[in-house]
Write a protein that holds these residues in place. Structure first.
Motif, PDB file in Angstrom:
ATOM      1  N   ASP A   6      32.794  17.944 -21.483  1.00  0.00           N
ATOM      2  CA  ASP A   6      33.137  17.958 -20.060  1.00  0.00           C
ATOM      3  C   ASP A   6      33.765  19.297 -19.669  1.00  0.00           C
ATOM      4  O   ASP A   6      33.436  19.864 -18.624  1.00  0.00           O
ATOM      5  CB  ASP A   6      34.118  16.832 -19.719  1.00  0.00           C
ATOM      6  N   LEU A   7      34.662  19.782 -20.503  1.00  0.00           N
ATOM      7  CA  LEU A   7      35.325  21.056 -20.232  1.00  0.00           C
ATOM      8  C   LEU A   7      34.322  22.206 -20.246  1.00  0.00           C
ATOM      9  O   LEU A   7      34.377  23.090 -19.386  1.00  0.00           O
ATOM     10  CB  LEU A   7      36.435  21.291 -21.260  1.00  0.00           C
ATOM     11  N   ALA A   8      33.401  22.198 -21.186  1.00  0.00           N
ATOM     12  CA  ALA A   8      32.373  23.245 -21.251  1.00  0.00           C
ATOM     13  C   ALA A   8      31.537  23.240 -19.972  1.00  0.00           C
ATOM     14  O   ALA A   8      31.270  24.306 -19.393  1.00  0.00           O
ATOM     15  CB  ALA A   8      31.494  23.050 -22.475  1.00  0.00           C
TER      16      ALA A   8
ATOM     17  N   ARG B 283      32.623  30.555 -15.717  1.00  0.00           N
ATOM     18  CA  ARG B 283      33.420  31.047 -16.841  1.00  0.00           C
ATOM     19  C   ARG B 283      32.658  30.776 -18.143  1.00  0.00           C
ATOM     20  O   ARG B 283      33.023  29.879 -18.914  1.00  0.00           O
ATOM     21  CB  ARG B 283      34.787  30.381 -16.848  1.00  0.00           C
ATOM     22  N   PRO B 284      31.601  31.547 -18.409  1.00  0.00           N
ATOM     23  CA  PRO B 284      30.761  31.265 -19.581  1.00  0.00           C
ATOM     24  C   PRO B 284      31.483  31.415 -20.915  1.00  0.00           C
ATOM     25  O   PRO B 284      31.183  30.680 -21.858  1.00  0.00           O
ATOM     26  CB  PRO B 284      29.610  32.260 -19.452  1.00  0.00           C
ATOM     27  N   LEU B 285      32.429  32.336 -21.024  1.00  0.00           N
ATOM     28  CA  LEU B 285      33.148  32.492 -22.296  1.00  0.00           C
ATOM     29  C   LEU B 285      34.048  31.290 -22.569  1.00  0.00           C
ATOM     30  O   LEU B 285      34.136  30.826 -23.706  1.00  0.00           O
ATOM     31  CB  LEU B 285      33.953  33.793 -22.309  1.00  0.00           C
ATOM     32  N   SER B 286      34.685  30.794 -21.536  1.00  0.00           N
ATOM     33  CA  SER B 286      35.514  29.596 -21.693  1.00  0.00           C
ATOM     34  C   SER B 286      34.643  28.386 -22.023  1.00  0.00           C
ATOM     35  O   SER B 286      35.023  27.543 -22.838  1.00  0.00           O
ATOM     36  CB  SER B 286      36.317  29.341 -20.422  1.00  0.00           C
TER      37      SER B 286
ATOM     38  N   LEU C  95      32.590  24.527 -26.154  1.00  0.00           N
ATOM     39  CA  LEU C  95      31.452  24.003 -26.899  1.00  0.00           C
ATOM     40  C   LEU C  95      31.578  24.300 -28.389  1.00  0.00           C
ATOM     41  O   LEU C  95      31.153  23.507 -29.225  1.00  0.00           O
ATOM     42  CB  LEU C  95      30.156  24.585 -26.334  1.00  0.00           C
ATOM     43  N   HIS C  96      32.201  25.414 -28.723  1.00  0.00           N
ATOM     44  CA  HIS C  96      32.451  25.756 -30.127  1.00  0.00           C
ATOM     45  C   HIS C  96      33.321  24.693 -30.807  1.00  0.00           C
ATOM     46  O   HIS C  96      33.173  24.433 -32.000  1.00  0.00           O
ATOM     47  CB  HIS C  96      33.121  27.132 -30.219  1.00  0.00           C
ATOM     48  N   GLN C  97      34.214  24.058 -30.068  1.00  0.00           N
ATOM     49  CA  GLN C  97      35.074  23.027 -30.642  1.00  0.00           C
ATOM     50  C   GLN C  97      34.257  21.822 -31.112  1.00  0.00           C
ATOM     51  O   GLN C  97      34.648  21.123 -32.049  1.00  0.00           O
ATOM     52  CB  GLN C  97      36.130  22.570 -29.627  1.00  0.00           C
ATOM     53  N   VAL C  98      33.117  21.591 -30.477  1.00  0.00           N
ATOM     54  CA  VAL C  98      32.258  20.464 -30.826  1.00  0.00           C
ATOM     55  C   VAL C  98      31.249  20.857 -31.902  1.00  0.00           C
ATOM     56  O   VAL C  98      31.000  20.105 -32.840  1.00  0.00           O
ATOM     57  CB  VAL C  98      31.522  19.929 -29.569  1.00  0.00           C
ATOM     58  N   LEU C  99      30.678  22.044 -31.770  1.00  0.00           N
ATOM     59  CA  LEU C  99      29.618  22.501 -32.676  1.00  0.00           C
ATOM     60  C   LEU C  99      29.976  23.866 -33.271  1.00  0.00           C
ATOM     61  O   LEU C  99      29.310  24.875 -33.002  1.00  0.00           O
ATOM     62  CB  LEU C  99      28.288  22.589 -31.917  1.00  0.00           C
ATOM     63  N   PRO C 100      31.014  23.910 -34.092  1.00  0.00           N
ATOM     64  CA  PRO C 100      31.507  25.206 -34.574  1.00  0.00           C
ATOM     65  C   PRO C 100      30.521  25.982 -35.449  1.00  0.00           C
ATOM     66  O   PRO C 100      30.589  27.210 -35.495  1.00  0.00           O
ATOM     67  CB  PRO C 100      32.770  24.846 -35.355  1.00  0.00           C
ATOM     68  N   GLU C 101      29.617  25.313 -36.121  1.00  0.00           N
ATOM     69  CA  GLU C 101      28.662  26.026 -36.971  1.00  0.00           C
ATOM     70  C   GLU C 101      27.462  26.551 -36.182  1.00  0.00           C
ATOM     71  O   GLU C 101      26.743  27.412 -36.661  1.00  0.00           O
ATOM     72  CB  GLU C 101      28.176  25.121 -38.099  1.00  0.00           C
ATOM     73  N   LEU C 102      27.265  26.046 -34.983  1.00  0.00           N
ATOM     74  CA  LEU C 102      26.115  26.453 -34.176  1.00  0.00           C
ATOM     75  C   LEU C 102      26.473  27.347 -33.005  1.00  0.00           C
ATOM     76  O   LEU C 102      25.660  28.168 -32.582  1.00  0.00           O
ATOM     77  CB  LEU C 102      25.383  25.212 -33.639  1.00  0.00           C
ATOM     78  N   VAL C 103      27.670  27.179 -32.460  1.00  0.00           N
ATOM     79  CA  VAL C 103      28.084  27.948 -31.280  1.00  0.00           C
ATOM     80  C   VAL C 103      29.237  28.854 -31.686  1.00  0.00           C
ATOM     81  O   VAL C 103      30.311  28.363 -32.046  1.00  0.00           O
ATOM     82  CB  VAL C 103      28.530  27.009 -30.137  1.00  0.00           C
TER      83      VAL C 103
END
Length: 169
Positions: free
Chosen positions: A101-103, A111-114, A119-127
């Motif tokens: 939701d936050l992404a 705010r694409p970097l935010s 999204l990195h918090q959910v998929l850290p190995e992919l994003v």
């Protein structure tokens, strides 16, 4: 002959399942892969962007896990087991939903970097992670300039905070 487009349900379903298996593997494997697939069958039934598919899955899965064990959609076996206590799985699903939701919120606000950081918090190995600090600072500054109060509690809004001294004159 009809070519399969990237937006077809089957492609969305398969790609979402792959992303969810990655999420599962990087977050202590709270669910077995059959549980992920069974829950996806219950909520992903039309073409949509992958971010929306993730959002729908995490919402649906958290609600379903909260109700109890996931039934086997093939009705070949009993309920599908979880790899950890149900409350822990539910919490991980809700947390993932909040980051998705936050992404989406950050992306919609420009705010694409935010968004990438969330999204990195959910998929850290992919994003890959991204530093959205400057984007957030810019957002706070715009809020203050427009008369908002988002930063006043942080004493960042010059002119809006009255300096006081705790000691006598």
């Amino acid at each position: 002959m009809r070519l399969i487009s990237w937006d077809d349900t089957n492609v969305v379903f398969a790609r979402t399942v792959r992303l969810l298996k990655n999420w599962n593997g990087t977050h202590s494997k709270p669910m077995c892969s059959w549980n992920i697939k069974a829950l996806c069958l219950g909520c992903l039934d039309e073409p949509m962007p992958l971010i929306n598919a993730l959002q729908i899955f995490f919402t649906y899965a958290a609600d379903e896990i909260d109700k109890g064990p996931t039934p086997d959609p093939a009705d070949a076996a009993g309920p599908i087991p979880l790899n950890m206590p149900r409350a822990d799985v539910h919490k991980r699903l809700r947390t993932a939903r909040k980051y998705i939701d936050l992404a989406i919120e950050h992306e919609m606000a420009g705010r694409p970097l935010s968004a990438q950081h969330a999204l990195h918090q959910v998929l850290p190995e992919l994003v890959p992670d991204a530093d959205g600090t400057q984007e957030e600072a810019d957002r706070l500054a715009r809020t203050v300039r427009s008369g908002g109060t988002a930063a006043t509690g942080l004493a960042l809004a010059t002119g809006l905070v009255t300096p006081t001294r705790a000691w006598g004159d």
